[in-house]
Design a protein around this motif. Structure first.
Motif, mmCIF file in Angstrom:
data_model
loop_
_atom_site.group_PDB
_atom_site.id
_atom_site.type_symbol
_atom_site.label_atom_id
_atom_site.label_comp_id
_atom_site.label_asym_id
_atom_site.label_seq_id
_atom_site.Cartn_x
_atom_site.Cartn_y
_atom_site.Cartn_z
ATOM 1 N N UNK A 37 0.840 -1.207 0.000
ATOM 2 C CA UNK A 37 0.000 0.000 0.000
ATOM 3 C C UNK A 37 0.873 1.255 0.000
ATOM 4 N N UNK A 38 2.051 1.189 0.641
ATOM 5 C CA UNK A 38 2.982 2.324 0.602
ATOM 6 C C UNK A 38 3.472 2.551 -0.830
ATOM 7 N N UNK A 40 1.979 1.789 -3.569
ATOM 8 C CA UNK A 40 0.900 2.388 -4.359
ATOM 9 C C UNK A 40 0.876 3.903 -4.156
ATOM 10 N N UNK A 41 0.986 4.322 -2.910
ATOM 11 C CA UNK A 41 1.001 5.765 -2.634
ATOM 12 C C UNK A 41 2.216 6.452 -3.248
ATOM 13 N N UNK A 43 3.802 5.527 -5.959
ATOM 14 C CA UNK A 43 3.577 5.634 -7.407
ATOM 15 C C UNK A 43 2.662 6.813 -7.731
ATOM 16 N N UNK A 44 1.586 6.955 -6.962
ATOM 17 C CA UNK A 44 0.652 8.061 -7.214
ATOM 18 C C UNK A 44 1.318 9.414 -6.954
ATOM 19 N N UNK A 47 3.844 10.237 -9.717
ATOM 20 C CA UNK A 47 3.179 10.626 -10.969
ATOM 21 C C UNK A 47 2.758 12.091 -10.898
ATOM 22 N N UNK A 54 3.148 6.732 -14.127
ATOM 23 C CA UNK A 54 3.967 5.707 -13.466
ATOM 24 C C UNK A 54 3.278 4.353 -13.614
ATOM 25 N N UNK A 56 3.147 0.867 -12.178
ATOM 26 C CA UNK A 56 3.570 0.240 -10.922
ATOM 27 C C UNK A 56 4.454 -0.991 -11.165
#
Lengths: 121, 246
Positions: A37-38, A40-41, A43-44, A47, A54, A56
């Motif tokens: 989950x980290x 994912x954050x 990557x967002x 971007x 980005x 993932x």
């Protein structure tokens, strides 16, 4: 601000770390304890920070083990396979990854820096 | 009890159905801003006609499970989405063994695979806010399908799984998700079925009546509220007790 400092700032905020704890050679999962989950954050946030799309799977080397296994089955040098499929990874770094794979996830902060640099070219 | 809402903007897919038209005014009355999605201009007209007293207090958008490649535009246009009420569902009732192969594949691609893309996009938007709430309008048929509801029930069950995992995986970032399984609702395609079955069906309802679109809409508002945030990763059945006994 150079790309490393921007990536480090993003990681420090999301992982709740001091920037001084984050080095180019820091392993994200092994040392900085980043969870899915980290990532994912991250990557967002990257971007948004760099204005790039980005992917993932690419930035976090999610298919690295499959890539290396497929290369082995097809008689291809794994370093060549990595460089061909992940263009932000240089040959020297790909060799380090192959040698380091047995010790766990090889993703380092400098790999993220290389990815954003490649996307911004 | 006064309900509170941390967020503001609610994306509602399949919003031109009876439940959607009942839901939108309730959301507006709670101070929320619904973005009501339909897949064709007729649906948008239905929304406009049904919500004329609330003009300017909601938005509309094109959304079609058959066009997953266009879903990203909604989230690009509305990066502030805090809530998702997913009610879109294709209509194809048939015995599984009788299904047309091409239509079967399209049905599952739209109602499962495309919905996964919706959940993915909504999740990424909500992670940026570190807040979000998703409700999937499932069906009692997910757990107890009638004959001819095999594809419908299976797609609902699969979609519930997507939302369950979203709630499980994103809970640490303030994002929760759940499914609501209404039974026979006297609205839309449910109403057609009820009319066909007549009094024989109503006798099977423990409470002696069907569920109204307004009742489902009010339940949805409650489940969106801050009070209900711990309903996470689950699917709640709302069928008046129809499937609780023999």
């Amino acid at each position: 601000m150079d790309n490393f400092k921007r990536v480090r700032h993003t990681l420090a905020e999301i992982l709740d770390l001091d920037e001084g704890e984050i080095l180019p050679e820091s392993y994200l999962v092994r040392e900085l304890d980043a969870e899915s989950i980290d990532l994912l954050e991250v990557a967002l946030a990257l971007s948004t920070e760099f204005g790039i799309e980005v992917r993932d799977d690419e930035i976090f080397l999610k298919n690295l083990r499959i890539l290396i296994a497929d290369a082995g089955e097809n008689g291809v040098d794994p370093v060549v396979a990595i460089v061909e499929n992940l263009p932000h990874i240089q040959e020297k770094r790909a060799g380090e990854m192959v040698a380091d794979l047995a010790d766990g996830p090889v993703l380092q902060v400098r790999d993220l820096v290389a990815y954003v640099g490649h996307c911004c070219q | 009890m006064n309900l509170t809402f941390t967020g503001k903007t609610v994306l509602v897919t399949g919003a031109n159905c009876g439940i959607g038209l009942a839901l939108a005014p309730l959301l507006i009355e709670e101070g929320l801003f619904p973005i009501l999605c339909s897949r064709h201009s007729k649906g948008k007209e239905t929304i406009g006609a049904g919500l004329s007293p609330w003009a300017g207090r909601y938005g509309t958008a094109f959304f079609d499970l058959a066009c997953p490649e266009q879903m990203g535009e909604i989230f690009a246009d509305h990066p502030e989405i805090h809530y998702l009420v997913d009610m879109a569902q294709g209509d194809y009732e048939t015995l599984v063994a009788s299904a047309d192969p091409g239509r079967l594949a399209r049905y599952m691609a739209e109602n499962v695979a495309a919905r996964a893309e919706l959940v993915r996009l909504a999740s990424r938007t909500m992670v940026r806010h570190r807040f979000g709430r998703m409700i999937f309008l499932s069906s009692a048929a997910a757990g107890c399908p009638g004959k001819g509801q095999g594809l419908y029930g299976a797609s609902k069950l699969a979609a519930e799984g997507l939302y369950r995992s979203a709630g499980l995986e994103l809970g640490s970032r303030g994002i929760t998700a759940m499914g609501l399984r209404p039974g026979y609702v006297a609205s839309g395609r449910g109403e057609r079925f009820i009319e066909q079955q007549g009094q024989a069906l109503v006798k099977k309802m423990p409470g002696g009546c069907f569920i109204s679109a307004d009742e489902v809409a009010r339940a949805l508002v409650f489940f969106l509220s801050d009070t209900a945030r711990n309903f996470n990763g689950v699917a709640i059945t709302m069928d008046g007790g129809f499937t609780s006994g023999k």
